[in-house]
Structures are given as C-alpha cells and as structure tokens.
Scaffold this motif. Sequence first.
Motif, short mmCIF file in Angstrom:
data_model
loop_
_atom_site.label_atom_id
_atom_site.label_comp_id
_atom_site.label_asym_id
_atom_site.label_seq_id
_atom_site.Cartn_x
_atom_site.Cartn_y
_atom_site.Cartn_z
N ILE A 179 0.86 -1.19 0.00
CA ILE A 179 0.00 0.00 0.00
C ILE A 179 0.89 1.23 0.00
O ILE A 179 1.69 1.44 0.92
N SER A 180 0.75 2.04 -1.03
CA SER A 180 1.63 3.18 -1.24
C SER A 180 0.85 4.49 -1.14
O SER A 180 -0.34 4.54 -1.45
N GLY A 181 1.53 5.55 -0.72
CA GLY A 181 0.86 6.85 -0.64
C GLY A 181 1.70 7.86 0.10
O GLY A 181 2.73 7.53 0.68
N SER A 280 2.17 -4.64 3.44
CA SER A 280 3.05 -3.61 3.96
C SER A 280 2.66 -2.26 3.36
O SER A 280 1.85 -2.19 2.43
N THR A 281 3.22 -1.19 3.90
CA THR A 281 2.97 0.15 3.39
C THR A 281 4.29 0.88 3.20
O THR A 281 5.32 0.50 3.74
N GLY A 282 4.23 1.97 2.42
CA GLY A 282 5.41 2.79 2.19
C GLY A 282 5.04 4.10 1.52
O GLY A 282 3.94 4.23 0.97
N HIS A 283 5.95 5.05 1.57
CA HIS A 283 5.70 6.36 0.99
C HIS A 283 6.14 6.38 -0.48
O HIS A 283 7.28 6.06 -0.80
N ALA A 284 5.22 6.77 -1.35
CA ALA A 284 5.53 6.94 -2.77
C ALA A 284 4.36 7.66 -3.44
O ALA A 284 3.25 7.69 -2.91
N ASN A 285 4.63 8.23 -4.61
CA ASN A 285 3.63 9.03 -5.32
C ASN A 285 2.86 8.26 -6.38
O ASN A 285 1.85 8.75 -6.89
N SER A 286 3.32 7.06 -6.72
CA SER A 286 2.66 6.25 -7.74
C SER A 286 3.18 4.82 -7.61
O SER A 286 4.21 4.59 -6.96
N LEU A 288 4.76 3.10 -9.80
CA LEU A 288 6.11 3.06 -10.36
C LEU A 288 7.12 3.65 -9.38
O LEU A 288 8.22 3.12 -9.19
N ASP A 289 6.74 4.75 -8.72
CA ASP A 289 7.60 5.34 -7.69
C ASP A 289 7.80 4.38 -6.53
O ASP A 289 8.88 4.34 -5.92
N ALA A 290 6.74 3.63 -6.19
CA ALA A 290 6.84 2.67 -5.09
C ALA A 290 7.91 1.61 -5.39
O ALA A 290 8.69 1.24 -4.50
N ILE A 291 7.95 1.15 -6.62
CA ILE A 291 8.96 0.16 -7.01
C ILE A 291 10.36 0.75 -6.88
O ILE A 291 11.28 0.11 -6.35
N THR A 292 10.52 1.98 -7.34
CA THR A 292 11.82 2.65 -7.23
C THR A 292 12.22 2.82 -5.77
O THR A 292 13.37 2.57 -5.38
N GLU A 336 -5.24 4.30 -7.48
CA GLU A 336 -4.85 3.31 -8.49
C GLU A 336 -4.61 1.96 -7.83
O GLU A 336 -4.14 1.88 -6.69
N ILE A 337 -4.98 0.92 -8.53
CA ILE A 337 -4.64 -0.45 -8.15
C ILE A 337 -3.91 -1.06 -9.33
O ILE A 337 -4.44 -1.10 -10.44
N ALA A 338 -2.67 -1.48 -9.12
CA ALA A 338 -1.85 -1.97 -10.22
C ALA A 338 -1.26 -3.33 -9.89
O ALA A 338 -0.95 -3.63 -8.73
N GLU A 339 -1.09 -4.13 -10.92
CA GLU A 339 -0.46 -5.45 -10.79
C GLU A 339 0.96 -5.37 -11.30
O GLU A 339 1.23 -4.75 -12.34
#
Length: 390
Positions: A179-181, A280-286, A288-292, A336-339
């Motif tokens: 879960i990103s945001g 899990s959760t983490g800070h990211a803007n999208s 793709l950013d979450a993966i980075t 967004e929900i992405a696979e």
Amino acid sequence: MDLSRELSDEEICDLIGSVVSREVRENPMTIRQRANLERAIFNSLRKLDVLQELVDDKEITEIMVNGPDKIFYEKNGKIYEFKGHFSSEEKLEDVIQQIVGRHNRVVNQASPIVDTRLSDGSRVNIVLNPISIGGSAISIRKFPDDPMSMEKLIEIDSVSDEAAQFLQILTRAKYSIFISGGTGSGKTTFLNALSQYIPDDERIITIEDSAELQLLGAKNIVKLETRNANTEGVMPITIRDLIKTALRMRPDRIIVGECRGAEALDMLSAMNTGHDGALSTGHANSPLDAITRISVMAKMSGEDLPLEAIFQQIASGIDIIVQLGRLRDKSRRVLEIAEIDGFVDGQICINTLYKFEETGCESDGRIVGKLAKKGNLHHTDKLIAAGIDI
C-alpha cells in the motif's frame, strides 16, 4: 502531596478539590470555571497537560506541537491553531518524558528523535530542542476507537464496492499487497481495513516501529515492536531483526507496518521464500515510484546486490500495489490499483487494473469521480491454487 508513595487518581482529585476549595473562598469563580481549573491541574499532574483536551476529542485526527507556545490540530481535514499552550519549555519536556517512558523509549540530547505511541495506540513522533529550532516538536497521529472497516471506506467513497470486492478476493488468495501513498493519505487505515479479509484461521505476525495496527477480526496474532538502544547497554531491536525472527514463528501472514529502510530487502526475501500474502505500506507518489523506492531501500541494506536482482525480487515477491492519495478537497481516495506484471528487459512491467478518474466537483467543493476499471488481472495462479474463480 505525600511523595513517599504512589497516589491514586482519586486521591489526586480529592487533593486538588480541597486546594481549589480554599482558593475559591478568596477568588470566587463559577462552577464551570472551577471544574475547568480542577481538570487542568489534574491533566498537568497525571495526563498530557494542555494536550489532553485534544487527545480526548474524538474528531481530531492529528496534533502538532511546534514548541511550547504553538499547538495546532487537524479536524475534518482542516488545520486549526489551539488556544492553549504549555507554561514553559521545561513543562513540554516533562510531558515528552512522560510519553516516552510509558513504552520504555528513550529521548535525550544524545538521541533527540524517537517514535513511540500513546496508551490508546496513537502514533507519536518527537524531536527535541535544539534539533527542532524554536522548541521541541511533537506530532501525534490519532486513530479512531473503532477501526475503519472496508464498508465504511466504501460508504465515504474512498474506494468503490467493485474494487473492494476485488481486493477481498486477492487478499484471501494470498496475493502480496503493498500500500503506497503520501503522508496522511490513509495507508495504515487502509491496511487495517484490508486485514478484515484475512481468514481467521491464519496466524499473523505484525512488525512495526511503534505498534499502531488495529487488525479487524484477527485471532491468532503476534505483535512485534522495535526497541531503541539506551545508555544502560540495552541493544536495539530493528525491523530487520523482527522480520528474521518472524520467519521462525510459523507465520501464515507477515505484515510490516511500514517499510522505510534496509528492512525492505528482508521483506522481499520473506515474500520470495514461500510466505505469500504479505502486507506492507510505504511512501511513494505512484506504483512506479513505489517500485523505485523499494529498490532504493533494499540497497540501503549494504548487501552487494545488482539492481537487476532487486528488481527480480520485487517482481516475484510483490503482486499488487494500491496507491492512495489526498485530493485537494482533503478527501482520501484509492487512486490506483496496479499489478506487477513481471520483469522484462531490465524493467518491471505494471498492469493498471483500476484508476481514479475525476468527473467534476459538487457545490461544496467535494471532488466527484470514480475508480474506473482499466485492465484484467494477468497472474491468476494464486487464485487457481486457492480454488477461487474471479
């Protein structure tokens, strides 16, 4: 006060009442003024001083202390300045020591930053003066007494009913979900809501810096919390240590409250060693950013792993990324929900399944939109293994 023994709250209240009664004879006051004075004195002695009024207000979601004279709070998505203040920097520091002492944390000039929690589970971050110029800073993130369920999130339009049902199926089938945001986007709240879909016969291990998760319906659960080092020789226990320990505790699910450092590599390793269904959760803007972000955090571990190997771990370990955000009307939405659709030619492929589309604004400024379906799930192997027909 008799300082030779620990006085109960009732004894303190009786003592305050007798002192105020004597004061009233010389300085008359109304019943309301007297009640407010007695409550303020009790809060100063036994509670969080001027902050207690804000902590007790169920509608307040965030409390921000910028030194002894500046206190702000968030209510219904808006920031207000509080009329009260601490009597001095020393009183503020007394309250800080009271907060950290309840959960065996240490904060001082040698270690001026600490994360902890209040007795009701509210998350607390503290930065001492002079690291925080102008006075010590406290940030308190409050959580409701009744954790937000997925049904409530649907009701307030944070997520659509269709997307919620889709996530329910994925959670039951043990897809690993990240879960990103941004800050305050509702990541912990959404993780709590998503946990209600975990079957109640599964063993859950939660790992957090400071325990704040309120998992709905969980029965077989172990909550692990990090520990800081102190001057008495107590060694620190990190999230990395707890993840390694959790693998020996026969977990069906491992939930890492927030990834923000080298523990990302251990989380990925756990996901790739047969421990499906991690959250899990983490800070990211999208997404793709979450993966980075995850790849950068994994590199912090000091392990000499090529970036390609980390990307492969991400692609095989994390199945779904749920992106949350706060819109300009202060509402929290699933955007967004992405696979994660595999690793091809040195890049991780993303398959967008749902995406929020804004359609307009209401008269009161509230944004109107929908979480539109954009694609179909490509990797259905876990659904098939779980006997679920999507």
